[in-house]
Design a protein around this motif. Structure first.
Motif, PDB file in Angstrom:
ATOM      1  N   ILE A  73      45.880  47.054  47.322  1.00 14.03           N
ATOM      2  CA  ILE A  73      44.716  46.662  46.292  1.00 14.03           C
ATOM      3  C   ILE A  73      44.228  48.395  45.458  1.00 14.03           C
ATOM      4  N   ASP A  74      43.964  49.240  46.309  1.00 14.23           N
ATOM      5  CA  ASP A  74      43.725  51.036  44.990  1.00 14.23           C
ATOM      6  C   ASP A  74      44.203  50.226  43.917  1.00 14.23           C
ATOM      7  N   ASP A  75      45.532  50.350  43.598  1.00 12.56           N
ATOM      8  CA  ASP A  75      46.859  49.697  42.108  1.00 12.56           C
ATOM      9  C   ASP A  75      45.464  48.677  42.090  1.00 12.56           C
ATOM     10  N   VAL A  76      45.939  47.101  42.064  1.00 13.84           N
ATOM     11  CA  VAL A  76      44.765  46.163  41.561  1.00 13.84           C
ATOM     12  C   VAL A  76      44.391  46.252  41.231  1.00 13.84           C
ATOM     13  N   LEU A  77      43.143  46.723  42.298  1.00 13.64           N
ATOM     14  CA  LEU A  77      42.043  47.266  41.171  1.00 13.64           C
ATOM     15  C   LEU A  77      42.288  48.627  40.066  1.00 13.64           C
ATOM     16  N   ALA A  78      42.351  48.736  39.945  1.00 17.78           N
ATOM     17  CA  ALA A  78      42.299  50.002  38.861  1.00 17.78           C
ATOM     18  C   ALA A  78      43.040  49.358  37.783  1.00 17.78           C
ATOM     19  N   GLN A  79      44.392  48.630  38.238  1.00 19.98           N
ATOM     20  CA  GLN A  79      44.958  47.549  36.848  1.00 19.98           C
ATOM     21  C   GLN A  79      43.864  46.214  36.793  1.00 19.98           C
ATOM     22  N   THR A  81      40.426  46.545  36.294  1.00 20.53           N
ATOM     23  CA  THR A  81      39.688  46.797  35.833  1.00 20.53           C
ATOM     24  C   THR A  81      40.150  46.847  34.129  1.00 20.53           C
ATOM     25  N   GLU A  82      41.351  47.360  34.221  1.00 19.61           N
ATOM     26  CA  GLU A  82      41.792  48.273  32.907  1.00 19.61           C
ATOM     27  C   GLU A  82      41.616  47.523  31.881  1.00 19.61           C
ATOM     28  N   ARG A  83      42.097  46.196  32.587  1.00 17.36           N
ATOM     29  CA  ARG A  83      42.122  44.371  32.156  1.00 17.36           C
ATOM     30  C   ARG A  83      40.975  44.012  32.251  1.00 17.36           C
ATOM     31  N   GLY A  84      39.730  44.260  31.932  1.00 15.47           N
ATOM     32  CA  GLY A  84      38.632  43.905  32.134  1.00 15.47           C
ATOM     33  C   GLY A  84      37.984  43.222  33.272  1.00 15.47           C
ATOM     34  N   ALA A  85      38.392  43.449  34.237  1.00 17.74           N
ATOM     35  CA  ALA A  85      37.683  42.319  35.317  1.00 17.74           C
ATOM     36  C   ALA A  85      36.897  43.569  35.733  1.00 17.74           C
ATOM     37  N   ASP A 105      37.636  38.477  37.762  1.00 19.50           N
ATOM     38  CA  ASP A 105      37.916  38.337  36.646  1.00 19.50           C
ATOM     39  C   ASP A 105      37.563  38.246  35.163  1.00 19.50           C
ATOM     40  N   PRO A 106      38.250  38.399  34.042  1.00 24.42           N
ATOM     41  CA  PRO A 106      36.853  38.530  32.582  1.00 24.42           C
ATOM     42  C   PRO A 106      36.861  37.003  32.346  1.00 24.42           C
ATOM     43  N   ASP A 107      36.828  36.117  33.342  1.00 22.07           N
ATOM     44  CA  ASP A 107      36.400  34.682  32.913  1.00 22.07           C
ATOM     45  C   ASP A 107      35.511  34.354  33.533  1.00 22.07           C
ATOM     46  N   GLY A 108      34.771  35.461  34.726  1.00 22.12           N
ATOM     47  CA  GLY A 108      33.986  35.199  35.678  1.00 22.12           C
ATOM     48  C   GLY A 108      34.427  34.507  37.121  1.00 22.12           C
ATOM     49  N   ASN A 109      35.557  34.367  37.744  1.00 19.82           N
ATOM     50  CA  ASN A 109      36.167  33.442  38.331  1.00 19.82           C
ATOM     51  C   ASN A 109      36.702  34.950  39.604  1.00 19.82           C
ATOM     52  N   ALA A 110      35.792  34.820  40.793  1.00 17.85           N
ATOM     53  CA  ALA A 110      36.549  35.676  41.782  1.00 17.85           C
ATOM     54  C   ALA A 110      37.979  35.154  42.617  1.00 17.85           C
ATOM     55  N   ILE A 111      38.321  36.962  42.697  1.00 18.96           N
ATOM     56  CA  ILE A 111      40.005  36.841  43.286  1.00 18.96           C
ATOM     57  C   ILE A 111      39.569  37.559  44.558  1.00 18.96           C
ATOM     58  N   GLY A 112      39.761  37.619  45.605  1.00 13.91           N
ATOM     59  CA  GLY A 112      40.076  37.922  46.902  1.00 13.91           C
ATOM     60  C   GLY A 112      41.569  38.927  46.441  1.00 13.91           C
TER      61      GLY A 112
END
Length: 124
Positions: A73-79, A81-85, A105-112
């Protein structure tokens, strides 16, 4: 489950009993409360792969949310946010061996996101 698989889908509901009857009758889902998760009935599709929960509807949780299995999760959250999430729920424990987090995500979709041991029954 491998990294990237959909592992769990939460459906926000106002009335657990009505939702249990609705989805159970409509799709043939097996729905039951799991000890330790009272007030959060878990559902499982007949294929024994797909599953999720009937989560309490609340502020910020009005649409179904899919959870993606990840190695970290830590790696994916970092990636992400780098991409605009934007992280809306930091990594939180489910049990001693599993965690979840949520980002928008950048379009406003909540992803768990889900990290940990996934039961073979599909209820991750």
């Amino acid at each position: 489950m491998p990294h990237g698989d959909i592992t769990h889908i939460d459906i926000p509901v106002a009335d657990h009993a009505a939702a249990t009857s609705f989805y159970g009758d409509l799709f043939g889902w097996q729905i039951a409360e799991i000890p330790g998760f009272e007030g959060y009935p878990m559902w499982q599709a007949p294929n024994k792969i797909s599953g999720g929960g009937l989560a309490p509807r609340g502020e910020g949780f009005t649409q179904p949310r899919s959870y993606v299995e990840v190695d970290s999760i830590d790696d994916v959250l970092a990636q992400a946010t780098e991409r605009g999430a934007r992280v809306t729920m930091e990594k939180s424990p489910i049990s001693e061996t599993s965690w979840f987090a949520v980002f928008e995500d950048p379009d406003g979709n909540a992803i768990g996101l889900y990290e940990g041991v996934t039961e073979t029954s599909g209820n991750g």
